[in-house]
Design an enzyme around this catalytic site. Structure first.
Site, PDB file in Angstrom:
ATOM      1  N   ARG A   1      -3.797  -7.300  -6.220  1.00 52.09           N
ATOM      2  CA  ARG A   1      -3.717  -8.744  -6.458  1.00 52.09           C
ATOM      3  C   ARG A   1      -2.989  -9.440  -5.313  1.00 52.09           C
ATOM      4  O   ARG A   1      -3.240 -10.621  -5.041  1.00 52.09           O
ATOM      5  CB  ARG A   1      -3.011  -8.967  -7.792  1.00 52.09           C
ATOM      6  CG  ARG A   1      -2.852 -10.358  -8.251  1.00 52.09           C
ATOM      7  CD  ARG A   1      -4.149 -10.961  -8.741  1.00 52.09           C
ATOM      8  NE  ARG A   1      -3.839 -12.236  -9.357  1.00 52.09           N
ATOM      9  CZ  ARG A   1      -3.564 -13.337  -8.667  1.00 52.09           C
ATOM     10  NH1 ARG A   1      -3.625 -13.325  -7.352  1.00 52.09           N
ATOM     11  NH2 ARG A   1      -3.250 -14.456  -9.283  1.00 52.09           N
TER      12      ARG A   1
ATOM     13  N   TYR B   1     -12.309 -24.003 -23.799  1.00 50.60           N
ATOM     14  CA  TYR B   1     -11.964 -24.122 -22.369  1.00 50.60           C
ATOM     15  C   TYR B   1     -12.826 -25.174 -21.685  1.00 50.60           C
ATOM     16  O   TYR B   1     -12.354 -25.965 -20.865  1.00 50.60           O
ATOM     17  CB  TYR B   1     -12.087 -22.766 -21.672  1.00 50.60           C
ATOM     18  CG  TYR B   1     -10.955 -21.839 -22.042  1.00 50.60           C
ATOM     19  CD1 TYR B   1      -9.713 -21.951 -21.428  1.00 50.60           C
ATOM     20  CD2 TYR B   1     -11.107 -20.884 -23.036  1.00 50.60           C
ATOM     21  CE1 TYR B   1      -8.653 -21.127 -21.778  1.00 50.60           C
ATOM     22  CE2 TYR B   1     -10.056 -20.051 -23.409  1.00 50.60           C
ATOM     23  CZ  TYR B   1      -8.833 -20.182 -22.770  1.00 50.60           C
ATOM     24  OH  TYR B   1      -7.788 -19.378 -23.130  1.00 50.60           O
TER      25      TYR B   1
ATOM     26  N   ARG C   1      -6.103  -6.161 -22.198  1.00 46.60           N
ATOM     27  CA  ARG C   1      -5.387  -6.423 -20.937  1.00 46.60           C
ATOM     28  C   ARG C   1      -4.672  -5.179 -20.402  1.00 46.60           C
ATOM     29  O   ARG C   1      -3.580  -5.279 -19.843  1.00 46.60           O
ATOM     30  CB  ARG C   1      -4.367  -7.558 -21.093  1.00 46.60           C
ATOM     31  CG  ARG C   1      -4.972  -8.906 -21.398  1.00 46.60           C
ATOM     32  CD  ARG C   1      -5.403  -9.628 -20.128  1.00 46.60           C
ATOM     33  NE  ARG C   1      -6.149 -10.828 -20.477  1.00 46.60           N
ATOM     34  CZ  ARG C   1      -5.678 -12.069 -20.326  1.00 46.60           C
ATOM     35  NH1 ARG C   1      -4.504 -12.270 -19.812  1.00 46.60           N
ATOM     36  NH2 ARG C   1      -6.419 -13.100 -20.649  1.00 46.60           N
TER      37      ARG C   1
ATOM     38  N   ASP D   1     -13.288 -11.697 -16.616  1.00 50.36           N
ATOM     39  CA  ASP D   1     -12.637 -12.676 -17.478  1.00 50.36           C
ATOM     40  C   ASP D   1     -13.689 -13.371 -18.326  1.00 50.36           C
ATOM     41  O   ASP D   1     -14.824 -13.555 -17.888  1.00 50.36           O
ATOM     42  CB  ASP D   1     -11.865 -13.713 -16.651  1.00 50.36           C
ATOM     43  CG  ASP D   1     -10.868 -14.455 -17.528  1.00 50.36           C
ATOM     44  OD1 ASP D   1      -9.754 -13.941 -17.722  1.00 50.36           O
ATOM     45  OD2 ASP D   1     -11.230 -15.519 -18.066  1.00 50.36           O
TER      46      ASP D   1
ATOM     47  N   ARG E   1      -1.290  -7.576 -14.929  1.00 51.96           N
ATOM     48  CA  ARG E   1      -0.115  -7.869 -14.104  1.00 51.96           C
ATOM     49  C   ARG E   1       1.086  -6.976 -14.356  1.00 51.96           C
ATOM     50  O   ARG E   1       1.981  -6.902 -13.523  1.00 51.96           O
ATOM     51  CB  ARG E   1       0.272  -9.343 -14.286  1.00 51.96           C
ATOM     52  CG  ARG E   1      -0.680 -10.272 -13.572  1.00 51.96           C
ATOM     53  CD  ARG E   1      -0.399 -11.715 -13.900  1.00 51.96           C
ATOM     54  NE  ARG E   1      -0.725 -11.990 -15.294  1.00 51.96           N
ATOM     55  CZ  ARG E   1      -0.534 -13.174 -15.879  1.00 51.96           C
ATOM     56  NH1 ARG E   1       0.018 -14.159 -15.201  1.00 51.96           N
ATOM     57  NH2 ARG E   1      -0.867 -13.356 -17.149  1.00 51.96           N
TER      58      ARG E   1
HETATM   59  O1  1CP Z   1      -7.864  -5.246 -18.991  1.00 47.12           O
HETATM   60  C1  1CP Z   1      -8.558  -6.066 -19.608  1.00 47.12           C
HETATM   61  O2  1CP Z   1      -8.344  -6.373 -20.798  1.00 47.12           O
HETATM   62  C2  1CP Z   1      -9.812  -6.620 -18.974  1.00 47.12           C
HETATM   63  C3  1CP Z   1      -9.707  -7.868 -18.300  1.00 47.12           C
HETATM   64  C4  1CP Z   1      -9.550  -9.206 -19.037  1.00 47.12           C
HETATM   65  C5  1CP Z   1     -10.045  -9.649 -20.274  1.00 47.12           C
HETATM   66  C6  1CP Z   1     -10.772  -8.859 -21.320  1.00 47.12           C
HETATM   67  C7  1CP Z   1      -8.898 -10.301 -18.431  1.00 47.12           C
HETATM   68  C8  1CP Z   1      -8.246 -10.261 -17.115  1.00 47.12           C
HETATM   69  N1  1CP Z   1      -9.064 -11.386 -19.244  1.00 47.12           N
HETATM   70  C9  1CP Z   1      -9.741 -11.030 -20.377  1.00 47.12           C
HETATM   71  C10 1CP Z   1     -10.151 -11.886 -21.501  1.00 47.12           C
HETATM   72  C11 1CP Z   1      -9.604 -13.257 -21.608  1.00 47.12           C
HETATM   73  N2  1CP Z   1      -9.398 -14.181 -20.618  1.00 47.12           N
HETATM   74  C12 1CP Z   1      -9.315 -13.897 -22.836  1.00 47.12           C
HETATM   75  C13 1CP Z   1      -9.542 -13.256 -24.190  1.00 47.12           C
HETATM   76  C14 1CP Z   1      -8.449 -12.330 -24.568  1.00 47.12           C
HETATM   77  C15 1CP Z   1      -7.097 -12.948 -24.759  1.00 47.12           C
HETATM   78  O3  1CP Z   1      -6.946 -13.714 -25.727  1.00 47.12           O
HETATM   79  O4  1CP Z   1      -6.218 -12.654 -23.965  1.00 47.12           O
HETATM   80  C16 1CP Z   1      -8.882 -15.196 -22.559  1.00 47.12           C
HETATM   81  C17 1CP Z   1      -8.457 -16.252 -23.560  1.00 47.12           C
HETATM   82  C18 1CP Z   1      -8.931 -15.378 -21.144  1.00 47.12           C
HETATM   83  C19 1CP Z   1      -8.630 -16.626 -20.405  1.00 47.12           C
HETATM   84  C20 1CP Z   1      -7.607 -16.440 -19.338  1.00 47.12           C
HETATM   85  N3  1CP Z   1      -7.733 -15.615 -18.274  1.00 47.12           N
HETATM   86  C21 1CP Z   1      -6.352 -17.083 -19.232  1.00 47.12           C
HETATM   87  C22 1CP Z   1      -5.840 -18.189 -20.129  1.00 47.12           C
HETATM   88  C23 1CP Z   1      -5.162 -17.722 -21.349  1.00 47.12           C
HETATM   89  C24 1CP Z   1      -4.718 -18.932 -22.173  1.00 47.12           C
HETATM   90  O5  1CP Z   1      -3.605 -18.874 -22.714  1.00 47.12           O
HETATM   91  O6  1CP Z   1      -5.478 -19.901 -22.285  1.00 47.12           O
HETATM   92  C25 1CP Z   1      -5.715 -16.573 -18.086  1.00 47.12           C
HETATM   93  C26 1CP Z   1      -4.344 -16.922 -17.551  1.00 47.12           C
HETATM   94  C27 1CP Z   1      -6.603 -15.633 -17.496  1.00 47.12           C
HETATM   95  C28 1CP Z   1      -6.383 -14.876 -16.241  1.00 47.12           C
HETATM   96  C29 1CP Z   1      -6.477 -13.391 -16.316  1.00 47.12           C
HETATM   97  N4  1CP Z   1      -7.525 -12.692 -16.909  1.00 47.12           N
HETATM   98  C30 1CP Z   1      -7.331 -11.341 -16.742  1.00 47.12           C
HETATM   99  C31 1CP Z   1      -6.108 -11.170 -15.988  1.00 47.12           C
HETATM  100  C32 1CP Z   1      -5.553  -9.843 -15.551  1.00 47.12           C
HETATM  101  C33 1CP Z   1      -5.589 -12.453 -15.738  1.00 47.12           C
HETATM  102  C34 1CP Z   1      -4.345 -12.764 -14.920  1.00 47.12           C
HETATM  103  C35 1CP Z   1      -4.795 -13.076 -13.555  1.00 47.12           C
HETATM  104  C36 1CP Z   1      -3.742 -12.853 -12.488  1.00 47.12           C
HETATM  105  O7  1CP Z   1      -3.660 -11.746 -11.923  1.00 47.12           O
HETATM  106  O8  1CP Z   1      -3.064 -13.834 -12.165  1.00 47.12           O
END
Ligand code: 1CP
Length: 341
Positions: free
Chosen positions: A36, A149, A23, A72, A27
């Site tokens: 965003r 999911y 990540r 994502d 944000r």
């Molecule tokens: O910079 C990076 O790492 C690349 C982008 C990236 C990656 C690799 C994002 C952007 N998401 C992910 C993977 C991801 N997404 C995972 C695996 C890694 C982890 O455990 O964090 C998971 C579980 C998700 C699912 C997801 N995406 C959630 C739910 C999390 C949960 O608790 O269930 C959410 C809220 C997101 C949204 C998201 N994905 C990425 C961003 C920057 C965001 C936030 C979006 C925003 O701007 O509001």
């Protein structure tokens, strides 16, 4: 190009130790928030110019040694026919949740060249932009994590629907997992063909399972992915969050690099993974709230333990949190490079 990350993936000890953060685009960065503010999250993912721009932000602002594609793990679920939305403050919502054969019958396989072309176009833009800089990591969710999911319909704490299906409708669970596995093989294969130089499989929820259920209900599918992609010749990273109890199983996944969360220190993890393992991790993201001196000590400890592995890629034990000041992230990366040079 700075290829310390790829060298370390292949088992070479490098100076400095390469670092990237899960990540790292997101944000906590004002530059991300600015984009965003103009586009919602899914639009950003599906617009190659925007996704590429956000991917490059941490490379240019922080000096990381690898870029990770901005996308994502849930994106392929939509391509498979599931409804996907991100609700402000609530996270992802999948409709309908898949809990019966009828709901499963809506889902289908994907053609990445058609259904996920925006991801492949983003990778192509990025490889041009990154050619003199750092390697690009592609990624996907591991089948079990994606299945949670799909089955829960979003984020959950109990995983009751997923476990209920695993234990009471094993045929349906296997059908869901097989479909996701086939899609993920096609998807990662297409990412590599488009230019991804390494891939990471995120198994964020694999750690909720017992060893037996992880082996039979999650690992067999992840292993099928790693074996199918082996001949592609790019390093493959497997990150099982909260998976300390699973590491001796994870060792046999077929991955080249093992991601570690912060709960298990590297020395302890190597007892399960074997001393010849390449590891990635594992600073608790909240340690970035420490003062500089204390942070330096904690980073030094991880670098020291990383010397015991065949090679070490520095990372956090999970993603950067939105609350963390960008200056602290930059400082941590500078300290990691300085101490390991
Ligand atoms: O910079 C990076 O790492 C690349 C982008 C990236 C990656 C690799 C994002 C952007 N998401 C992910 C993977 C991801 N997404 C995972 C695996 C890694 C982890 O455990 O964090 C998971 C579980 C998700 C699912 C997801 N995406 C959630 C739910 C999390 C949960 O608790 O269930 C959410 C809220 C997101 C949204 C998201 N994905 C990425 C961003 C920057 C965001 C936030 C979006 C925003 O701007 O509001």
């Amino acid at each position: 190009m700075n290829d310390n990350f790829l060298k370390a993936c292949r088992g070479e000890k490098t100076r400095p130790v390469p670092v990237w953060f899960m990540r790292q685009a997101g944000r906590y960065l004002p530059e991300y928030q600015q984009i965003r503010g103009r586009a919602d999250f899914l639009t950003m993912c599906k617009t190659p110019e925007l996704a590429a721009e956000v991917t490059l932000q941490p490379v240019d602002l922080l000096g990381v040694d690898a870029a990770i594609l901005f996308s994502d793990i849930l994106i392929p679920l939509e391509a498979m026919g599931a409804g996907l939305t991100f609700k402000e403050g609530r996270g992802p919502v999948i409709t309908p949740p898949v809990r019966s054969w009828d709901e499963f019958s809506i889902l289908h396989s994907v053609d990445p060249q058609k259904d996920l072309i925006f991801v492949l176009d983003t990778i192509r833009i990025l490889r041009k932009e990154l050619s003199e800089k750092v390697p690009l990591i592609g990624f996907a969710g591991a089948p079990f994590t994606l299945a949670t999911y799909l089955i829960e319909g979003g984020t959950t704490k109990s995983f009751v629907h997923t476990k209920k299906m695993l234990f009471s409708k094993p045929d349906l669970f296997r059908a869901v997992m097989n479909l996701i596995t086939d899609v993920t093989i096609k998807y990662l294969s297409a990412q590599i063909d488009a230019g991804a130089q390494a891939v990471q499989l995120f198994d964020t929820w694999g750690g909720i399972l017992t060893r037996q259920d992880f082996r039979d209900g999650a690992l067999v599918y992840a292993r099928r992915i790693f074996h199918a992609l082996k001949d592609k010749g790019v390093p493959m990273i497997y990150f099982v969050y909260d998976g300390g109890h699973l590491l001796d199983l994870v060792r046999h996944s077929g991955a080249d690099v093992f991601g570690l969360d912060w709960r298990t220190d590297i020395k302890t993890a190597l007892k399960s993974l074997g001393q010849d393992a390449v590891v990635q991790g594992n600073l608790d993201p909240c340690l970035l709230f420490l003062t500089e001196d204390r942070l330096r000590e904690r980073i030094a400890e991880i670098l020291y333990q990383g010397l015991c592995a065949k090679a070490h890629i520095f990372n956090l034990g999970h993603g950067v949190l939105p609350e963390i000041p960008p200056d602290k992230v930059r400082l941590a990366i500078d300290i990691i490079h300085e101490l390991s040079s």
